[in-house]
Every structure is written in C-alpha cells, then in structure tokens.
Motif scaffolding. Sequence first.
Motif, PDB file in Angstrom:
ATOM      1  N   PRO A  27      49.453  35.788  42.961  1.00  0.00           N
ATOM      2  CA  PRO A  27      50.691  36.333  42.669  1.00  0.00           C
ATOM      3  C   PRO A  27      51.483  36.984  43.747  1.00  0.00           C
ATOM      4  CG  PRO A  27      49.011  37.471  41.590  1.00  0.00           C
ATOM      5  CD  PRO A  27      48.413  36.370  42.257  1.00  0.00           C
ATOM      6  N   GLU A  28      50.623  37.833  44.657  1.00  0.00           N
ATOM      7  CA  GLU A  28      51.307  38.132  45.811  1.00  0.00           C
ATOM      8  C   GLU A  28      52.089  37.259  46.704  1.00  0.00           C
ATOM      9  OE1 GLU A  28      48.206  40.913  44.195  1.00  0.00           O
ATOM     10  OE2 GLU A  28      48.162  38.524  44.858  1.00  0.00           O
ATOM     11  N   ASP A  29      51.147  36.327  46.780  1.00  0.00           N
ATOM     12  CA  ASP A  29      51.966  34.874  47.709  1.00  0.00           C
ATOM     13  C   ASP A  29      53.054  34.539  47.075  1.00  0.00           C
ATOM     14  OD1 ASP A  29      49.876  35.268  49.890  1.00  0.00           O
ATOM     15  OD2 ASP A  29      48.603  34.392  48.616  1.00  0.00           O
ATOM     16  N   SER A  30      52.946  34.281  45.624  1.00  0.00           N
ATOM     17  CA  SER A  30      54.218  33.584  44.940  1.00  0.00           C
ATOM     18  C   SER A  30      55.016  34.678  44.999  1.00  0.00           C
ATOM     19  CB  SER A  30      53.653  33.519  43.457  1.00  0.00           C
ATOM     20  OG  SER A  30      52.805  32.277  43.592  1.00  0.00           O
ATOM     21  N   ALA A  31      55.256  35.883  44.968  1.00  0.00           N
ATOM     22  CA  ALA A  31      56.271  36.986  44.886  1.00  0.00           C
ATOM     23  C   ALA A  31      56.701  36.886  46.512  1.00  0.00           C
ATOM     24  CB  ALA A  31      55.557  38.200  44.792  1.00  0.00           C
ATOM     25  N   GLN A  72      81.556  43.399  57.303  1.00  0.00           N
ATOM     26  CA  GLN A  72      81.798  42.459  58.680  1.00  0.00           C
ATOM     27  C   GLN A  72      80.602  42.115  59.045  1.00  0.00           C
ATOM     28  OE1 GLN A  72      85.239  43.367  61.223  1.00  0.00           O
ATOM     29  NE2 GLN A  72      85.922  44.762  59.601  1.00  0.00           N
ATOM     30  N   ILE A  73      79.796  41.582  58.295  1.00  0.00           N
ATOM     31  CA  ILE A  73      78.408  41.029  58.771  1.00  0.00           C
ATOM     32  C   ILE A  73      78.345  39.853  59.429  1.00  0.00           C
ATOM     33  CG2 ILE A  73      75.792  40.541  57.787  1.00  0.00           C
ATOM     34  CD1 ILE A  73      76.166  42.502  55.619  1.00  0.00           C
ATOM     35  N   ARG A  74      77.909  39.580  60.649  1.00  0.00           N
ATOM     36  CA  ARG A  74      77.951  38.486  61.349  1.00  0.00           C
ATOM     37  C   ARG A  74      76.695  37.610  61.007  1.00  0.00           C
ATOM     38  NH1 ARG A  74      82.495  38.888  60.558  1.00  0.00           N
ATOM     39  NH2 ARG A  74      84.147  39.257  61.882  1.00  0.00           N
ATOM     40  N   SER A  75      75.598  38.316  61.124  1.00  0.00           N
ATOM     41  CA  SER A  75      74.382  37.447  60.753  1.00  0.00           C
ATOM     42  C   SER A  75      73.615  38.598  60.220  1.00  0.00           C
ATOM     43  CB  SER A  75      73.796  37.140  62.225  1.00  0.00           C
ATOM     44  OG  SER A  75      73.432  38.153  63.083  1.00  0.00           O
ATOM     45  N   THR A  76      72.487  37.983  59.536  1.00  0.00           N
ATOM     46  CA  THR A  76      71.331  38.599  58.841  1.00  0.00           C
ATOM     47  C   THR A  76      70.110  38.161  59.069  1.00  0.00           C
ATOM     48  OG1 THR A  76      72.947  39.748  57.067  1.00  0.00           O
ATOM     49  CG2 THR A  76      70.441  39.631  56.670  1.00  0.00           C
ATOM     50  N   THR A  77      68.989  38.950  59.521  1.00  0.00           N
ATOM     51  CA  THR A  77      67.647  38.372  59.787  1.00  0.00           C
ATOM     52  C   THR A  77      66.648  39.224  58.763  1.00  0.00           C
ATOM     53  OG1 THR A  77      67.424  39.708  61.625  1.00  0.00           O
ATOM     54  CG2 THR A  77      68.122  37.617  61.864  1.00  0.00           C
ATOM     55  N   TYR A  78      65.512  38.918  58.650  1.00  0.00           N
ATOM     56  CA  TYR A  78      64.651  39.671  58.142  1.00  0.00           C
ATOM     57  C   TYR A  78      63.204  39.460  58.365  1.00  0.00           C
ATOM     58  CZ  TYR A  78      63.026  35.539  55.455  1.00  0.00           C
ATOM     59  OH  TYR A  78      62.635  34.372  54.930  1.00  0.00           O
ATOM     60  N   GLU A  79      62.295  40.634  57.946  1.00  0.00           N
ATOM     61  CA  GLU A  79      60.975  40.129  58.232  1.00  0.00           C
ATOM     62  C   GLU A  79      60.173  40.961  57.117  1.00  0.00           C
ATOM     63  OE1 GLU A  79      57.570  42.385  61.399  1.00  0.00           O
ATOM     64  OE2 GLU A  79      59.758  42.776  61.674  1.00  0.00           O
ATOM     65  N   LEU A  80      59.279  40.365  56.660  1.00  0.00           N
ATOM     66  CA  LEU A  80      58.429  40.840  55.594  1.00  0.00           C
ATOM     67  C   LEU A  80      57.276  41.745  56.339  1.00  0.00           C
ATOM     68  CD1 LEU A  80      57.432  37.581  53.454  1.00  0.00           C
ATOM     69  CD2 LEU A  80      59.432  39.142  53.419  1.00  0.00           C
ATOM     70  N   THR A  81      57.272  42.898  55.715  1.00  0.00           N
ATOM     71  CA  THR A  81      56.693  44.007  56.742  1.00  0.00           C
ATOM     72  C   THR A  81      55.281  44.250  56.055  1.00  0.00           C
ATOM     73  OG1 THR A  81      57.893  45.666  55.493  1.00  0.00           O
ATOM     74  CG2 THR A  81      58.564  45.055  57.438  1.00  0.00           C
ATOM     75  N   GLY A  82      54.993  43.773  55.157  1.00  0.00           N
ATOM     76  CA  GLY A  82      53.650  43.834  54.579  1.00  0.00           C
ATOM     77  C   GLY A  82      53.328  42.717  53.372  1.00  0.00           C
ATOM     78  N   GLU A  83      52.147  42.880  52.782  1.00  0.00           N
ATOM     79  CA  GLU A  83      52.015  42.039  51.410  1.00  0.00           C
ATOM     80  C   GLU A  83      52.644  42.505  50.333  1.00  0.00           C
ATOM     81  OE1 GLU A  83      47.802  41.411  50.997  1.00  0.00           O
ATOM     82  OE2 GLU A  83      47.581  40.287  52.971  1.00  0.00           O
ATOM     83  N   ALA A  84      52.972  41.883  49.406  1.00  0.00           N
ATOM     84  CA  ALA A  84      53.629  42.121  48.196  1.00  0.00           C
ATOM     85  C   ALA A  84      52.512  42.851  47.313  1.00  0.00           C
ATOM     86  CB  ALA A  84      54.043  40.963  47.375  1.00  0.00           C
ATOM     87  N   THR A  85      52.685  43.930  46.549  1.00  0.00           N
ATOM     88  CA  THR A  85      51.852  44.599  45.574  1.00  0.00           C
ATOM     89  C   THR A  85      52.381  44.134  44.090  1.00  0.00           C
ATOM     90  OG1 THR A  85      53.183  46.299  45.492  1.00  0.00           O
ATOM     91  CG2 THR A  85      51.275  46.254  47.334  1.00  0.00           C
ATOM     92  N   GLN A  89      53.822  42.880  35.287  1.00  0.00           N
ATOM     93  CA  GLN A  89      55.143  42.396  35.121  1.00  0.00           C
ATOM     94  C   GLN A  89      55.697  42.204  36.261  1.00  0.00           C
ATOM     95  OE1 GLN A  89      56.972  44.478  31.870  1.00  0.00           O
ATOM     96  NE2 GLN A  89      55.999  43.417  30.425  1.00  0.00           N
ATOM     97  N   ARG A  90      55.529  42.948  37.356  1.00  0.00           N
ATOM     98  CA  ARG A  90      56.593  42.815  38.529  1.00  0.00           C
ATOM     99  C   ARG A  90      55.764  43.245  39.874  1.00  0.00           C
ATOM    100  NH1 ARG A  90      62.054  45.874  38.067  1.00  0.00           N
ATOM    101  NH2 ARG A  90      62.730  44.120  36.870  1.00  0.00           N
ATOM    102  N   CYS A  91      56.242  42.258  40.799  1.00  0.00           N
ATOM    103  CA  CYS A  91      55.541  42.617  42.105  1.00  0.00           C
ATOM    104  C   CYS A  91      56.725  43.129  43.085  1.00  0.00           C
ATOM    105  CB  CYS A  91      55.208  41.206  42.663  1.00  0.00           C
ATOM    106  SG  CYS A  91      53.928  40.196  41.898  1.00  0.00           S
ATOM    107  N   ARG A  92      56.371  43.788  44.161  1.00  0.00           N
ATOM    108  CA  ARG A  92      57.442  44.265  45.131  1.00  0.00           C
ATOM    109  C   ARG A  92      57.042  43.957  46.328  1.00  0.00           C
ATOM    110  NH1 ARG A  92      60.040  48.167  42.278  1.00  0.00           N
ATOM    111  NH2 ARG A  92      59.297  48.898  40.301  1.00  0.00           N
ATOM    112  N   GLN A  93      57.915  43.260  47.000  1.00  0.00           N
ATOM    113  CA  GLN A  93      57.660  42.939  48.496  1.00  0.00           C
ATOM    114  C   GLN A  93      58.555  43.690  49.485  1.00  0.00           C
ATOM    115  OE1 GLN A  93      55.771  39.920  50.211  1.00  0.00           O
ATOM    116  NE2 GLN A  93      56.561  41.470  51.696  1.00  0.00           N
TER     117      GLN A  93
END
Length: 635
Positions: A27-31, A72-85, A89-93
Amino acid sequence: MRSARLLAATVVLGMLTACTGTFGEGPEDSAADAARGFLDRWSAGQVARAARATDSPQRAGELLADVDAGLQIRSTTYELTGEATCGEQRCRQPVRLTHTLAGMGEWSYRVTVPVDRPADDRADGFTVAWSPQVVHPRLSADTRLSRERELPPRASILDRDGRPLTRNGEVSRVGVVPRKVQPQTYDRLQQLLDIDPAGLRDSVGAAEPDWFVPVITLRAADYRPVADELLQVPGVAVDSDVWSLPPTSTWGRALLGSVAPATAETLEAAGPLASSADVVGTSGLQLAFQRQLAGRPGGSVLLVDGESGATVDTLHRTRPERGEPLRTTLDRDTQASAEEAVQAARKLTALVAVDSSTGDILASAVGPGIQSYNTAFVGRYPPGSTFKVLATAALLEEQAVQLEEPALCPPTTTVQGKSFKNYDDFEPLPANGTFADAFAASCNTAIVSRADELGDGALHDMAARFGVGVDWDLGVDAFSGSVPTTSSEVDRAAAMIGQGKVLMSPLAMAMVAAAVDSGRPKAPTLLPEGSSASAEPASGASSEPLPDSLARSLRSLMRLVVTQGTASVLDLPGEPVHAKTGTAEFDSDDPSRTHAWMIGFRGDVAFAVLVENGASGSEDAAPVVRTFLEGLPAR
C-alpha cells in the motif's frame, strides 16, 4: 509557460523514477504512485488532469488554477522525501515542492499528500484526498496565496572618479485610455507635447478600449510645467515611476543608453528574474550591463484572508539585492564639454576623446538632440584626409618622402588613368612649398602622386601597427576600422587619402591620434581594469611603440596643420593643439556628398570628430573641436 513547465517536470520525473524503486509492492508503494501521478500532472501544467487524480476534481482544479495564476508559477518540480506511511484508511506521502515564481526565483517547502486506500488495496483505487493543505500546509478554505515583488533601486553608471553619470529620478509616463479619448485630445497633446497626432491615432485605433497607450515619458522638471493642462485633456492618464537617468535626456545617450518598460526583446536580455512590468536597459551600457545594474529582485509569498485580502502570514521572503554600480573610464567634466560641443552642432556629430597615455575613453557624445545610435563607436565611414596621418607614416617608414623635400600640389593629378583632385577651396602651395606644407594644407595630389612608392600591403600593415582592425572588447560594440590590402596603384592612391575601401569609426581615428601623441598605440579602454565589469584583454590590445623619429615627424606635421594649415581655428592660447582635418566623399554624385572630420590632441587628450554631411573638416568639424577644447577642465 506550459511547455517550459512540462520540460521541467519531465526532467524531474526521469530522475525520480530512477531512485524510487519498484511500484506496487504494498500500500505504501501504491500511495506513492497515486501521489506521483497527481504531482506529475500538476508540475506539467496539466491542472485539469491533476485535479481528476483527486477525490474532488472541481475544487482541486479551481484552487490549482488560482494558485498558478496568483503566484505566477513558471514551473513546479517535486521530490518524494520519504516513504509513505499508511493507516487503515489513509496513507500520507511526504513531498518537497519547488515552485519557480516569475521574477522572484524559487520557493521550496514540504507538504504531505494524503492518499485514501481502497477497501481491497487495488493499486488503481488509491486516490489523493483533496484539501487545500495539499498545496501548502497553512492553506485553508478561508485563505489564499498571494505574492508581492520588490525591486532594489537601480545602480548608477559612474565615471573614472566614482562620480555618478546616471541617477534614479522620478518620471511621469503620459498616456491615453482609448475609450476616453475625444477628437480634441490629439490637437491638445500636439500643442502641449509636440507629439505626432497621426501616429498616436494609429496606436489608439489598434488598442483595446481600456488599455494605457503610452504617449511620452517626461522627467519631473519637464512634466511639472504642463501637468495641470495635461490632466484636463480628455483621455489622458499619467503614471509615475523612477528611472535611471543621465543629467539630461541627450547627455551621453548613445553610450550610456536608456531604460524603458520591458519589451519581448529587452526582457530576454534582462535575465530570468526580470518581469514584463520592469523598467530595463534598452540600449548602450544600460542594456549591456542590465543584470549588474538592476540587481536581484526580492519578494514575498503571503497567506491572505480569502475575503478581505488582509495578510495573515508571510510564508516565504527573499530580500532584494542591490545592483552593483558600473565604473567606467569616462570623465564627467570631459563628457560635459563634449556634450556642449555636439549639441551646438547643426548636423549629426560624433565626438570621442581618449587619454593618450592610457587609452582610457574620457568622453563619447553624439548629437544634436537625442541620439541612441552609438555613431562614435560603431560608425563606419571613409576617414578622408585624416587618414593621411597613416599614409604619411607609411611613406616615412619606407623612406619614400622627407618632410622638407619640395612638393608640388597641382589641382589634379592622374594615377594610371584615374584623376584625383584637391578639395574645391584648396589654397595653392607657395612656390617653395615642401611636403610638410602640402600635408598642412591637406593636398590630395601631393599624397596620391606617391602611391607608386608603397606596396599593396603597406597601408594595411601600418594601420595594423596603430591598432586598426584588431578585436576590441569594450563591453559594448565598437568598430576598430578596416584598411584592406590594396590591389592596384589606383586603389592604393584612393586609400592614401582615406577613400576607396578604407572605413574607420570616430573612436578608431581618436586612437590613431592618441598613438601619435603618446608614441605607443593602444587599444581603447572603457571599463577600468579590476572592476567587476572590466572587459577581457582584446586581441592586439597593445603594440610596439612607434619609432621616435616617426612619432616626432607626425607630431610636427599635425602641429603645422594648426599653425599654418587647415585647422588654424584651433591655434588657441596655452598648451599647443595638434590636428588633421578631413573631408570624405561617400557617394558617386557630382558633386559628391561629403562627411567632415577632424582628429588631434592637446596635452594627453586625443580626440576625433565626425560631422555627417559636413562640407569640410575646417568648416564643420573644427568649430566643434574648438568648443570642446575650450570647455575642457585642466588635467
């Protein structure tokens, strides 16, 4: 904007895919997969698709679009900073988001993306549970994100002693709002501002009804006398601003440049943190050193009340960084004298003054009126008889002439079937005239008759010894001259009097005069060595000193031009003036049209003056030089 954001997202996605492991193992990977699917779309600018990856597409889409536009966002990037918990009923990434805000740079922060689990933990059933906190942890249904941008004051361009040549001053941008314009508007603006009503009508006709159509930008001193009457003209609107300004609208304009509201072209040159709302450099040094002078903008991201707009908190702030002043080799007093001289002229006139001993450019002025094209540096003109300095240098070097030898100066002479003549008002030489007398009188026929004494490469090689044709790196464009190898005796004869294929700029001819004065050719300098903006050393930046005998001979000839020749108007009290006049034909009309030249030096100040369409150096260029020299401060 969208294509740029898609590229950024693609790059980051490729990096993240390589380091996040195999999906679907629990489930952590699916989240993590579900969070990534939402973030991929958002960072690619696909707001509607990102919203559909949540359990509330409408609310998510509205908020994401509002945030993109408001910040006035010109670009957005992201990084997953850890594993989901994951709970029942709910996971948090955990995620780090980085937005690039137009004109403000990057803003990074951490969020937690909630992902709801399906009952059977099917991977395609994991869905982002939407709330405003997905965008930012402090955001709620009652607040929104806003931004404020802050520009530092523009830095000044300085002279050699650190005195400002430009300062920040108030201006008034006068314009009209098309839907409020009435027929009498155009006549009144023509009366008050001397503008072209036909051009303004065209601009208004092409604009939207509520646009601000600019008419003219006035300094405070120019705006105040007409302010009351202007504000009574139907449709007129006035916007105040602060711009970097020289002492007057004409002062140093061609070299210092100007600033104005950004256009697509100037915005690109201004760098990634510039905004279309900014006032940026549009020409000259203001354009070439825009980033240094402008500094770095700062700004804030604010959490504000959704209804009142009142600031609740500041979520991010970067302080503006002041620009760095640009120190030049210009001398403010010398520049002021040059400005006075060219502004008094009737025809387009360019004047350059340099320090003979160092090559430092002391002044560069183009006038009369506002002249944005830097004729003094980049103009390409036949130099006429001023080039006789180099032609005579070549003859002396080849020992083809002696200054005191007898010389004839007939009205015309023929070189291999080509007729050459003297200037129309030429005064004949005395019966016992010498070559030095012929030089002082600017006798063409005495010079061209010696064309057979030189080889085809002689003029090119001598010009190169004086620095003509080398690469200069001044921080702005400049032309160091072109003296091609001649291909015939006729070609060589024309080149000896600055015609044919010979082309020079006023700056290049000023450097020739400086080399005669100091005895050592140098490349010009505009940005002092050791300054943050100093140019790289130019190819051919310096050459061997001239032989003493050659330098002395050329100096004596240029002094004779003043004491008994075509520049007698410059025989001033005090330190002696050395000069050479020139009249250069530039078309095949009969009679030909001409440009007027004068080069020379006094003390350690060398100069060159070009007057477009001038009749002669003695008639048109000499008065400009005299005004300049009489206004010079003691050095």
